[in-house]
Scaffold this active site. Sequence first.
Site, PDB file in Angstrom:
ATOM      1  CB  SER A 194      31.225  33.134  35.581  1.00  8.36           C
ATOM      2  OG  SER A 194      31.552  32.559  36.818  1.00  8.36           O
ATOM      3  CG  HIS A 230      33.795  28.563  35.827  1.00  9.02           C
ATOM      4  ND1 HIS A 230      35.041  29.147  35.728  1.00  9.02           N
ATOM      5  CD2 HIS A 230      32.976  29.522  36.318  1.00  9.02           C
ATOM      6  CE1 HIS A 230      34.974  30.398  36.138  1.00  9.02           C
ATOM      7  NE2 HIS A 230      33.730  30.646  36.500  1.00  9.02           N
TER       8      HIS A 230
END
Length: 292
Positions: A145, A197
């Site tokens: 991610s 992230h």
Amino acid sequence: MRSNIVSEASWSTRVGQWWAGVPFITSGLVAVCGIIYLICLLAGYDSFYEICFWPAQLVSRLQVYRIYTSVVFHGSVLHVMFNMMALVPIGSGLERIMGSVRYLHITLLLATCNAVLHLLIAYLAAHNPLHPYPFFMDECTIGFSGIIFAMIVMETSLNGNQSRSVFGLFNVPGKWYAWILLILFQLLMPNVSLLGHLCGILSGFAYTYGLFNYFLLGLTSYTAIENSAMLACCVRRPGFIVGGASGAAVNGSLPSFPSTASSGAGLSNFWRNVRSWMPQRETLPNQVGRNL
């Protein structure tokens, strides 16, 4: 009189047609992550501390392999499915624009940049003289991610969208889209890696504002790689996107500075634009989590 009968394609046929439309590298990344998860599941392997991105181990033991092994391992079926479902539409669009060889090269650069930024921020936070956060150095993260967040920034800049829909619930300005997703994921799933992230978003900005230009190859080099005998079997596959032939158009479309720009100018423009996009808020530290 015979009635008109309309038959629909079976579910397996439609899935097969959809999968056939996914470009070569994107489908390969999905296959690699999926196969690795299945092997871990069948073998009962869950020692993710051996392959995750762990800043303390990277520094003390120089385990550089963690930069790349961490992005292809996932902790659960929902983890890998969610990431791959996000990768297919975003990665497919970018691969069709860049070409398969350049897309793979940039994906590797994103993984490397994410790791460097993650290590740098974790080290600075751990050795902060005012309020040190040593647990950042012991955060163990896995998952694709971080790269997906970088691709979101790249895709948003490339498309020039003024607004983006968040899960079909509400629209936000395009320049806030990645930041809104970062905050929502952290609120809904506190165990995910905030730092992983965040570094993905920063890597996306680094590419968008030209800092990756110094590590990219020229169009002739990408074309030579595509024409090499080693890739002949791959180039013949329908999903392989040859980017060398349309490289001029690609360079004109991608939101990056020319490669002839000076290093100082690139850094100056990068930080000026990042400050204009970055929401002014205080982020909370996240101790141990996986990159969901």
